[in-house]
Design a protein around this motif. Structure first.
Motif, PDB file in Angstrom:
ATOM      1  N   GLU A  33      76.414 -68.574 -29.039  1.00 52.67           N
ATOM      2  CA  GLU A  33      76.041 -69.918 -29.460  1.00 52.67           C
ATOM      3  C   GLU A  33      75.197 -69.776 -30.720  1.00 52.67           C
ATOM      4  O   GLU A  33      74.257 -68.986 -30.743  1.00 52.67           O
ATOM      5  CB  GLU A  33      75.258 -70.630 -28.365  1.00 52.67           C
ATOM      6  CG  GLU A  33      74.908 -72.058 -28.725  1.00 52.67           C
ATOM      7  CD  GLU A  33      74.232 -72.801 -27.583  1.00 52.67           C
ATOM      8  OE1 GLU A  33      73.795 -73.932 -27.828  1.00 52.67           O
ATOM      9  OE2 GLU A  33      74.138 -72.258 -26.476  1.00 52.67           O
ATOM     10  N   ILE A  34      75.542 -70.533 -31.754  1.00 59.50           N
ATOM     11  CA  ILE A  34      74.832 -70.469 -33.024  1.00 59.50           C
ATOM     12  C   ILE A  34      74.173 -71.819 -33.274  1.00 59.50           C
ATOM     13  O   ILE A  34      74.846 -72.850 -33.260  1.00 59.50           O
ATOM     14  CB  ILE A  34      75.791 -70.122 -34.187  1.00 59.50           C
ATOM     15  CG1 ILE A  34      76.520 -68.802 -33.893  1.00 59.50           C
ATOM     16  CG2 ILE A  34      75.041 -70.010 -35.498  1.00 59.50           C
ATOM     17  CD1 ILE A  34      77.969 -68.948 -33.706  1.00 59.50           C
ATOM     18  N   ASP A  35      72.839 -71.799 -33.491  1.00 59.95           N
ATOM     19  CA  ASP A  35      72.072 -73.028 -33.699  1.00 59.95           C
ATOM     20  C   ASP A  35      71.045 -72.829 -34.804  1.00 59.95           C
ATOM     21  O   ASP A  35      70.642 -71.709 -35.107  1.00 59.95           O
ATOM     22  CB  ASP A  35      71.292 -73.403 -32.428  1.00 59.95           C
ATOM     23  CG  ASP A  35      72.195 -73.672 -31.242  1.00 59.95           C
ATOM     24  OD1 ASP A  35      73.050 -74.564 -31.362  1.00 59.95           O
ATOM     25  OD2 ASP A  35      72.032 -73.000 -30.217  1.00 59.95           O
ATOM     26  N   ILE A  36      70.608 -73.949 -35.369  1.00 61.02           N
ATOM     27  CA  ILE A  36      69.410 -73.991 -36.207  1.00 61.02           C
ATOM     28  C   ILE A  36      68.334 -74.566 -35.291  1.00 61.02           C
ATOM     29  O   ILE A  36      68.531 -75.623 -34.689  1.00 61.02           O
ATOM     30  CB  ILE A  36      69.593 -74.921 -37.439  1.00 61.02           C
ATOM     31  CG1 ILE A  36      70.841 -74.540 -38.248  1.00 61.02           C
ATOM     32  CG2 ILE A  36      68.334 -74.922 -38.283  1.00 61.02           C
ATOM     33  CD1 ILE A  36      70.788 -73.241 -38.967  1.00 61.02           C
ATOM     34  N   VAL A  37      67.196 -73.862 -35.161  1.00 58.77           N
ATOM     35  CA  VAL A  37      66.132 -74.311 -34.268  1.00 58.77           C
ATOM     36  C   VAL A  37      64.834 -74.514 -35.032  1.00 58.77           C
ATOM     37  O   VAL A  37      64.638 -73.955 -36.114  1.00 58.77           O
ATOM     38  CB  VAL A  37      65.892 -73.311 -33.106  1.00 58.77           C
ATOM     39  CG1 VAL A  37      67.136 -73.198 -32.242  1.00 58.77           C
ATOM     40  CG2 VAL A  37      65.448 -71.949 -33.606  1.00 58.77           C
ATOM     41  N   GLN A  38      63.949 -75.327 -34.465  1.00 62.25           N
ATOM     42  CA  GLN A  38      62.625 -75.517 -35.045  1.00 62.25           C
ATOM     43  C   GLN A  38      61.820 -74.236 -34.826  1.00 62.25           C
ATOM     44  O   GLN A  38      61.871 -73.625 -33.760  1.00 62.25           O
ATOM     45  CB  GLN A  38      61.931 -76.709 -34.397  1.00 62.25           C
ATOM     46  CG  GLN A  38      62.642 -78.011 -34.669  1.00 62.25           C
ATOM     47  CD  GLN A  38      62.031 -79.175 -33.927  1.00 62.25           C
ATOM     48  OE1 GLN A  38      61.002 -79.051 -33.268  1.00 62.25           O
ATOM     49  NE2 GLN A  38      62.673 -80.336 -34.033  1.00 62.25           N
ATOM     50  N   LYS A  39      61.126 -73.820 -35.869  1.00 63.58           N
ATOM     51  CA  LYS A  39      60.412 -72.548 -35.838  1.00 63.58           C
ATOM     52  C   LYS A  39      59.368 -72.483 -34.731  1.00 63.58           C
ATOM     53  O   LYS A  39      59.270 -71.487 -34.016  1.00 63.58           O
ATOM     54  CB  LYS A  39      59.744 -72.307 -37.195  1.00 63.58           C
ATOM     55  CG  LYS A  39      59.380 -70.882 -37.472  1.00 63.58           C
ATOM     56  CD  LYS A  39      58.835 -70.748 -38.881  1.00 63.58           C
ATOM     57  CE  LYS A  39      59.375 -69.514 -39.522  1.00 63.58           C
ATOM     58  NZ  LYS A  39      58.936 -69.369 -40.897  1.00 63.58           N
ATOM     59  N   GLU A  40      58.582 -73.517 -34.561  1.00 60.50           N
ATOM     60  CA  GLU A  40      57.483 -73.495 -33.588  1.00 60.50           C
ATOM     61  C   GLU A  40      57.965 -73.656 -32.152  1.00 60.50           C
ATOM     62  O   GLU A  40      57.650 -72.857 -31.294  1.00 60.50           O
ATOM     63  CB  GLU A  40      56.456 -74.592 -33.914  1.00 60.50           C
ATOM     64  CG  GLU A  40      55.741 -74.384 -35.238  1.00 60.50           C
ATOM     65  CD  GLU A  40      54.878 -73.134 -35.260  1.00 60.50           C
ATOM     66  OE1 GLU A  40      54.221 -72.848 -34.240  1.00 60.50           O
ATOM     67  OE2 GLU A  40      54.879 -72.447 -36.297  1.00 60.50           O
ATOM     68  N   SER A  41      58.740 -74.690 -31.882  1.00 65.03           N
ATOM     69  CA  SER A  41      59.122 -75.014 -30.499  1.00 65.03           C
ATOM     70  C   SER A  41      60.409 -74.338 -30.042  1.00 65.03           C
ATOM     71  O   SER A  41      60.696 -74.290 -28.857  1.00 65.03           O
ATOM     72  CB  SER A  41      59.281 -76.525 -30.348  1.00 65.03           C
ATOM     73  OG  SER A  41      60.403 -76.972 -31.098  1.00 65.03           O
ATOM     74  N   LYS A  42      61.204 -73.857 -30.985  1.00 73.63           N
ATOM     75  CA  LYS A  42      62.525 -73.265 -30.720  1.00 73.63           C
ATOM     76  C   LYS A  42      63.524 -74.281 -30.164  1.00 73.63           C
ATOM     77  O   LYS A  42      64.559 -73.915 -29.619  1.00 73.63           O
ATOM     78  CB  LYS A  42      62.442 -72.064 -29.765  1.00 73.63           C
ATOM     79  CG  LYS A  42      61.512 -70.948 -30.226  1.00 73.63           C
ATOM     80  CD  LYS A  42      61.932 -70.333 -31.521  1.00 73.63           C
ATOM     81  CE  LYS A  42      61.155 -69.096 -31.887  1.00 73.63           C
ATOM     82  NZ  LYS A  42      59.921 -69.315 -32.594  1.00 73.63           N
ATOM     83  N   LYS A  43      63.221 -75.574 -30.317  1.00 70.53           N
ATOM     84  CA  LYS A  43      64.162 -76.618 -29.902  1.00 70.53           C
ATOM     85  C   LYS A  43      65.289 -76.718 -30.929  1.00 70.53           C
ATOM     86  O   LYS A  43      65.075 -76.524 -32.124  1.00 70.53           O
ATOM     87  CB  LYS A  43      63.459 -77.964 -29.785  1.00 70.53           C
ATOM     88  CG  LYS A  43      62.528 -78.026 -28.603  1.00 70.53           C
ATOM     89  CD  LYS A  43      61.950 -79.401 -28.428  1.00 70.53           C
ATOM     90  CE  LYS A  43      61.040 -79.425 -27.212  1.00 70.53           C
ATOM     91  NZ  LYS A  43      60.510 -80.753 -26.955  1.00 70.53           N
ATOM     92  N   ILE A  44      66.472 -77.059 -30.442  1.00 64.70           N
ATOM     93  CA  ILE A  44      67.638 -77.134 -31.316  1.00 64.70           C
ATOM     94  C   ILE A  44      67.480 -78.287 -32.305  1.00 64.70           C
ATOM     95  O   ILE A  44      67.251 -79.429 -31.914  1.00 64.70           O
ATOM     96  CB  ILE A  44      68.931 -77.307 -30.507  1.00 64.70           C
ATOM     97  CG1 ILE A  44      69.179 -76.057 -29.656  1.00 64.70           C
ATOM     98  CG2 ILE A  44      70.123 -77.564 -31.431  1.00 64.70           C
ATOM     99  CD1 ILE A  44      70.360 -76.171 -28.713  1.00 64.70           C
TER     100      ILE A  44
END
Length: 77
Positions: A33-44
């Protein structure tokens, strides 16, 4: 014996708030699975793609990075 899923994070140039994330899962073969995530929370932040039925773990990681790089290089529409 390795545990799955495994996450690998990729720094994105000129982007201080997001990372690329490659998540490897294993069933009979490897799925990615390939995603861009938020750096701090790791949320997609944005889902990029899924890859299925890859036989080798190294190939799965490399394929995920290639898909992420191609996605990041495409021009904004």
């Amino acid at each position: 014996m390795e545990e799955y899923p495994q996450d690998y994070f990729v720094k994105i140039e000129n982007e201080e708030h997001h990372l690329g994330r490659i998540t490897i899962n294993r069933a009979s073969h490897f799925n990615v699975e390939i995603d861009i995530v938020q750096k701090e929370s790791k949320k997609i932040f944005q889902h990029v793609d899924m890859l299925f039925n890859i036989e080798d773990k190294t190939e799965a990681i490399d394929s995920g990075v290639q898909v992420l790089a191609k996605f990041l290089k495409k021009p904004l529409e």
